[in-house]
Scaffold this active site. Structure first.
Site, short mmCIF file in Angstrom:
data_model
loop_
_atom_site.label_atom_id
_atom_site.label_comp_id
_atom_site.label_asym_id
_atom_site.label_seq_id
_atom_site.Cartn_x
_atom_site.Cartn_y
_atom_site.Cartn_z
N CYS A 241 0.85 -1.20 0.00
CA CYS A 241 0.00 0.00 0.00
C CYS A 241 0.88 1.25 0.00
O CYS A 241 0.60 2.23 -0.69
CB CYS A 241 -0.91 0.03 1.23
SG CYS A 241 -1.99 -1.41 1.38
N LEU A 242 1.97 1.19 0.78
CA LEU A 242 2.87 2.34 0.83
C LEU A 242 3.49 2.61 -0.54
O LEU A 242 3.68 3.76 -0.93
CB LEU A 242 3.97 2.13 1.87
CG LEU A 242 3.49 2.10 3.33
CD1 LEU A 242 4.65 1.79 4.27
CD2 LEU A 242 2.85 3.42 3.73
N GLU A 366 5.81 8.01 4.64
CA GLU A 366 5.90 7.02 3.54
C GLU A 366 7.35 6.60 3.29
O GLU A 366 7.76 6.41 2.15
CB GLU A 366 5.35 7.62 2.24
CG GLU A 366 3.98 8.23 2.35
CD GLU A 366 2.88 7.21 2.26
OE1 GLU A 366 3.17 6.07 1.88
OE2 GLU A 366 1.74 7.57 2.59
#
Ligand SMILES: Cc1cc2nc3c(=O)[nH]c(=O)nc-3n(C[C@H](O)[C@H](O)[C@H](O)COP(=O)(O)OP(=O)(O)OC[C@H]3O[C@@H](n4cnc5c(N)ncnc54)[C@H](O)[C@@H]3O)c2cc1C
Length: 387
Positions: A241-242, A366
């Site tokens: 997802c990151l 992130e």
């Protein structure tokens, strides 16, 4: 891109549709964000729910996902939207990134059909807001050490722990929470009104002030078995997802840098000292030229990664190259632009210091620059230097 800064004529390498999407988002930012964003930033408040619904109407939430009310746009089109949003403010791009690339992507990629049907359509319209809880007070760059636990109790799950620095948490309807189980890391779609869940806003941020950030406390939160994301197995799920969200940042950072440079070019050509415009001094032109070169390199990099993504060939360490370079260079551009604006550079009347301050967060979240250096270093050497 506006004329003088498009040194390499990148505009024609975008398709007609890509240019249209970019221009629509740029117009939205001009109309809806620019007139207010300095106040939102100063007040530490943005009308996030209202903006989410407006972004939803344009199909910007979960824009690159398919089905469930999502727009199914290309990676390049999504990137261009991120670029335009962040030219307005990194906080608004964060709202869209967290909603679409973290919370919605996690459910879309790893959720059950029921979870997708329940959450994705209202999230795509902006009626429901999502957040993504991976970072903890004591575990940031090293999420493998997370302390949040999920244990089985009959068919239910019981979650205990806490998440920190979570974008949108205080306004979210659903949190994707990552927790350690006896079988490794698993993900859960947690309605924020579940008993035992509390979200507290983190105040006094000096960066991303137009984005709401919070702490989530999970105090014996009992969830039915179907709250678990069935396809998410191990830490590679949140990391994937990151990668999605970092891709948007590669483009977004370029947008913030472009806005700084456009502002600075306009300023330097009209402000005179010693009887001539600041832009007429060689030292200023050297700064402007170096910044414009870095900007266009960042745009090329973003576009290349976007084309790789659309061809299904983008690898995580390539996204690390983009995030590392583009955020680092955008921050350098914002700081350099600030010098050219002199005292006005520290004023909220101009967007430059706001962008610079925002980019400090973008540099950290992130995956910090150091973590992306380690990812690239591992690719180069075959050796992991993380721990
Ligand atoms: C405004 C904002 C919004 C955020 N939103 C979210 C969100 O929505 N969801 C979420 O889960 N998280 C979110 N985060 C958290 C963010 O992802 C973390 O802050 C980030 O991963 C870094 O973790 P940390 O702050 O704990 O720093 P640490 O991990 O403590 O790192 C501190 C410093 O040490 C360096 N460092 C750490 N390990 C190494 C190493 N092995 N080698 C070399 N240097 C190292 C780091 O690069 C950094 O410079 C957000 C953060 C901010 C500021």
């Amino acid at each position: 891109m506006t004329a003088p800064l498009d040194l390499l004529d990148l505009d024609p390498s975008l398709s007609e549709e890509e240019r249209q999407i970019r221009d629509v988002v740029r117009q939205l930012v001009d109309d809806r964000v620019r007139p207010h964003v300095a106040d939102w930033y100063e007040d530490g408040r943005a009308p996030a729910r209202e903006l989410a619904r407006e972004f939803g109407k344009l199909g910007l939430l979960g824009m690159h996902l398919t089905g469930y009310g999502c727009a199914g746009a290309s990676a390049v089109a999504y990137g261009l939207a991120c670029q335009e949003l962040e030219a307005g403010d990194s906080g608004l791009r964060s709202l869209v990134s967290v909603q679409g690339s973290l919370a919605m992507y996690a459910i879309w990629r790893y959720g059950s059909e029921e979870q997708k049907q329940r959450w994705l359509p209202p999230m795509a319209t902006g009626e429901a807001i999502g957040c993504f809880g991976l970072t903890e007070p004591d575990h940031g760059s090293d999420p493998a050490s997370m302390a949040t636990r999920a244990r089985r109790d009959g068919d239910d799950w019981v979650l205990t722990g806490g998440k920190m620095w979570i974008t949108n948490a205080p306004i979210a309807d659903v949190a994707v929470i990552w927790a350690r189980t006896d079988d490794g890391v698993r993900g859960f779609a947690v309605p924020m009104d579940t008993s035992g869940v509390t979200a507290r806003e983190i105040r006094r941020k000096m960066s991303l002030r137009a984005s709401v950030t919070g702490e989530i406390v999970l105090d014996d939160v009992r969830l039915p078995a179907d709250a678990q994301l069935p396809e998410a197995v191990g830490l590679k799920a949140p990391l994937s997802c990151l990668t999605e969200a970092r891709y948007g940042i590669v483009w977004g950072a370029v947008g913030a840098a472009r806005d700084c440079l456009e502002t600075t070019l306009a300023y330097a050509t009209t402000r005179t000292q010693f009887g001539r415009p600041l832009a007429g001094f060689q030292l200023t032109q050297a700064k402007l030229a170096d910044m414009a070169v870095e900007l266009v390199k960042g745009q090329l990099l973003a576009l290349h990664l976007g084309r790789l993504a659309d061809a299904g060939r983008l690898r995580p360490e390539q996204v690390s190259v983009g995030k590392l370079n583009n955020v680092r260079e955008a921050l350098a551009i914002a700081r350099q632009c600030r010098t050219i604006l002199g005292a006005n550079g520290v004023s909220g009347e101009y967007p430059v210091m706001r962008h610079a301050n925002n980019l400090e967060s973008v540099l950290t979240y992130e995956g910090t620059s150091e973590i992306h250096q380690l990812v690239v270093g591992q690719r180069l050497t075959g050796l992991s230097a993380f721990a």
